[in-house]
Design a protein around this motif. Sequence first.
Motif, PDB file in Angstrom:
ATOM      1  N   ILE A   1       0.826  -1.198   0.000  1.00 18.64           N
ATOM      2  CA  ILE A   1       0.000   0.000   0.000  1.00 18.64           C
ATOM      3  C   ILE A   1       0.865   1.255   0.000  1.00 18.64           C
ATOM      4  O   ILE A   1       0.598   2.217  -0.730  1.00 18.64           O
ATOM      5  CB  ILE A   1      -0.948  -0.011   1.216  1.00 18.64           C
ATOM      6  CG1 ILE A   1      -1.754  -1.308   1.263  1.00 18.64           C
ATOM      7  CG2 ILE A   1      -1.862   1.203   1.183  1.00 18.64           C
ATOM      8  CD1 ILE A   1      -2.498  -1.637  -0.019  1.00 18.64           C
TER       9      ILE A   1
ATOM     10  N   ILE B   1      -9.409   1.227  -0.757  1.00 20.29           N
ATOM     11  CA  ILE B   1      -8.645   2.450  -1.012  1.00 20.29           C
ATOM     12  C   ILE B   1      -9.474   3.337  -1.936  1.00 20.29           C
ATOM     13  O   ILE B   1     -10.063   2.851  -2.904  1.00 20.29           O
ATOM     14  CB  ILE B   1      -7.294   2.128  -1.695  1.00 20.29           C
ATOM     15  CG1 ILE B   1      -6.552   1.006  -0.944  1.00 20.29           C
ATOM     16  CG2 ILE B   1      -6.421   3.374  -1.783  1.00 20.29           C
ATOM     17  CD1 ILE B   1      -5.336   0.481  -1.700  1.00 20.29           C
TER      18      ILE B   1
ATOM     19  N   THR C   1      -7.456   4.952   3.061  1.00 20.65           N
ATOM     20  CA  THR C   1      -7.426   3.492   3.076  1.00 20.65           C
ATOM     21  C   THR C   1      -8.205   3.016   4.303  1.00 20.65           C
ATOM     22  O   THR C   1      -8.129   3.630   5.368  1.00 20.65           O
ATOM     23  CB  THR C   1      -5.990   2.936   3.138  1.00 20.65           C
ATOM     24  OG1 THR C   1      -5.385   3.314   4.380  1.00 20.65           O
ATOM     25  CG2 THR C   1      -5.147   3.464   1.990  1.00 20.65           C
TER      26      THR C   1
END
Length: 312
Positions: free
Chosen positions: A143, A246, A197
């Motif tokens: 991420i 996300i 997120t």
Amino acid sequence: MILPKTIQPAEICEALNRDGYVVVENVIPTNQIQDFRTRIEDRITLEKAHPVDPGESMVTGTQADEVDFTLWQTRDEEEAVLRRRIRHRQAEEFDTPWPVSANDVCINFIHVPTSFDNGRSRRVVNVINKDTQLAELAEHPLILQAMEIELGRDLILLDASINQVGAQTNTPGGWHIDSPLTQITEPLPNLTLSIQTAWMLDDFRADNGATHVATGSNHTLQKPPPGRAPLDNEIVLAGPAGSVAIWLSQTWHRHGANIADDQRTGFIVQYGRSWVKPFVDMRSPIDASQAARLSPRMRYMMGCNANAPTRG
């Protein structure tokens, strides 16, 4: 779009910029999920028992009384605490009022509810400061690499909080985009300023309050219509516990209604460009022993050596 955990960071960015959102499934293993969930429940229990209440402060003006908490469906006692916290903050800042009405000031400058949906839902802010183990998710390599592509390697954290939507809350959240875009007139800039997120610590489902987004809304350069009405391009970011949703700051989103008998808990991490004002000051409260448990990169993302220095 739902992607497997074997996806590459660039592919996450491609989906984000096309659709405005992405879900990556099963990123963290079951044993870690349970550990994080236990830690979070302990923290929620602690903060329920010991809410932060500074008491009354002597400040001029009545701006704290003008803030509208209707959207959050807060209880009277929660609103009273929030208004005391806002007045206390103003007193700490040399009794300086906002230059605009309370409902026009940037949300980053206002204390927001930690208990909402009439007491059934909870928020825990500055959660990495309170449990440094949660930094592991904010620094997850897959991420974080995708965030670097979108926001630059000097990105910072704007928020790190727990959002728990209680069982049978029944009312969805209102459509919104994220600060600082809320303070910008339309057309919005064709530039991503921040990315949200949501780590799913419970299964996210359509019936238990999973996040909803309006797919493709990131291309409109417009703000969403006010209210909670369904949209034609609305989809649910569902996934099993251990997944991560996300979405771009300019993507229209809200949490859904929880009509189920179980809660929905997410760990929210918002990343932003280095020059965007954070939602919270993550350097406070934090001490040397906590800082030592965090990587240098995490400390920077939390604001250490990432703000204007004292010059002169």
